[in-house]
Write an enzyme that holds these catalytic residues in place. Sequence first.
Site, PDB file in Angstrom:
ATOM      1  N   LEU A  16     -40.043 -15.653  57.567  1.00  0.00           N
ATOM      2  CA  LEU A  16     -40.505 -14.557  58.426  1.00  0.00           C
ATOM      3  C   LEU A  16     -39.612 -13.328  58.313  1.00  0.00           C
ATOM      4  O   LEU A  16     -40.074 -12.202  58.509  1.00  0.00           O
ATOM      5  CB  LEU A  16     -40.551 -15.021  59.884  1.00  0.00           C
ATOM      6  CG  LEU A  16     -41.509 -16.167  60.213  1.00  0.00           C
ATOM      7  CD1 LEU A  16     -41.362 -16.578  61.670  1.00  0.00           C
ATOM      8  CD2 LEU A  16     -42.956 -15.762  59.915  1.00  0.00           C
ATOM      9  N   GLY A  17     -38.336 -13.541  58.033  1.00  0.00           N
ATOM     10  CA  GLY A  17     -37.427 -12.405  57.943  1.00  0.00           C
ATOM     11  C   GLY A  17     -36.061 -12.817  57.437  1.00  0.00           C
ATOM     12  O   GLY A  17     -35.714 -13.995  57.410  1.00  0.00           O
ATOM     13  N   ASP A 139     -28.993  -4.854  71.043  1.00  0.00           N
ATOM     14  CA  ASP A 139     -29.641  -4.482  69.773  1.00  0.00           C
ATOM     15  C   ASP A 139     -31.130  -4.223  69.995  1.00  0.00           C
ATOM     16  O   ASP A 139     -31.974  -4.747  69.264  1.00  0.00           O
ATOM     17  CB  ASP A 139     -29.430  -5.572  68.727  1.00  0.00           C
ATOM     18  CG  ASP A 139     -29.700  -5.063  67.311  1.00  0.00           C
ATOM     19  OD1 ASP A 139     -29.690  -3.834  67.107  1.00  0.00           O
ATOM     20  OD2 ASP A 139     -29.930  -5.893  66.416  1.00  0.00           O
TER      21      ASP A 139
END
Length: 470
Positions: A16-17, A139
Amino acid sequence: MAEQVLKERYAIQQQLGKNAGRQTWLARDLQTEELVAIKILTFGADFQWEDLKLFEREAEALQSLSHPAIPRYLDHFEFQTRKTKGFALVQNYIEAKSLAEWVKLGRTFNEDEIKQLARDLLEILIYLHGQNPPVIHRDIKPSNILLGEESPLDQKLSTLNKGGWEGQVYLVDFGSVQTLAAREGSTFTVVGTYGYMPPEQFGGRGVPASDLYGLGATLIYLVTGTHPAELPQEDLRIKFEPKIYLSSDFVDWIEWMTEPDLKRRLTSAGEALKALEKPGEKEGKYSVVSKPTGSKVQLKKDRNNLEIIVPIHWTDVNGIGCFSIVFILLICFCFSLLLWILIMQFISHLFGISILSGFGGYLFLFIFIFLSWVTIKPRNRLRIDRQQIYQRIYFNYNWFGYNNMPPSPRWAICKLRISDIYYNKNSRVGRNIQIWAGIREYKLITKDLTNGEVDWIAHELSEWLNLPIT
């Protein structure tokens, strides 16, 4: 790692990432048959022990959280395969695109939709910051905010109500999370994404207001389509021009959220939500604030500027001011003399006689006194804006005056105090309000003001500057 099974339970399907030594994979839980997201930290060439510290902190934080808009903790463990070794964190899988993906796909948002996004995210932050100890995300950015697609029913309701887009909002990736439980003196890791992290976060420590900055910067990305790091800055403030129509109140609110000075930024998600729903309720648009009845002091303020004008006594004007007064009197004398001559000539020409000139001297004296009286009324004007503090003594309508002190940078303001004024050791005649910017003293002479006016002015300065009165 595709097609591998971790812990004899999680069947990896697709990636996914990937980001800085971490990978996120879609997997199926063989026990529950549900899809899950597994974040993996491996012992590779770019592995750092600080990464493991943050990874464990994320797992610990997620275990303590329970919110429908935050990934649900399921499991975490250490694993080893033939090719790699590392740690895994299992969360429930959220099928939704990030705001960054939506923008890349050409999705645009109007003001109502952006406000709804802001409300939803502020509600999440209210929950996070309300934990004991508070949880700081550190973040917040478009790629860490997921937005699910709305159902056909939601689309119909949105059209009927003309409201914002009501897709479900999620806040993900707690890999930079910090709690405020750490003791003073402990070390902190600088984490975050440039352009979305406030100045204080570069020092390693985040506070609840740091997340507000990240949210504000994210909204700037939505209204401009440009990452804040690529936009121009002025005194660390992000300068942005929205590509869509935004009301001035909403633009001002976004600027308030991204104020680089922590003392000037909104302090909590609850306060930010209230300011969004009721703009101008706490701080008006440069309006005169309440003051003691009958006071001649003028005090104006908004989020970025504060101005105080105090009438002062003749005896409080210094040497430069006395020179200015003499100059003003000379101008008034010359103007009065010229006006008197013109009036006398007009009367003589109109009536053909000069008998009225006998009391021309009285007329000249009256004009001179009148012009002097309306012109020479000394006032002390103190103004503080985003860049500097400066002070000016002027007379009446600011026609004439002089700078009482050179300007100083706004950041240099360090102390606010009230001191007594004495004519002799035993006779107190008033109080002064002093603002110190480095070694420079900006003094509001308040000899002719009541104690109530002095206390009011000092309180307003203390609240606006976020400085105690000493």
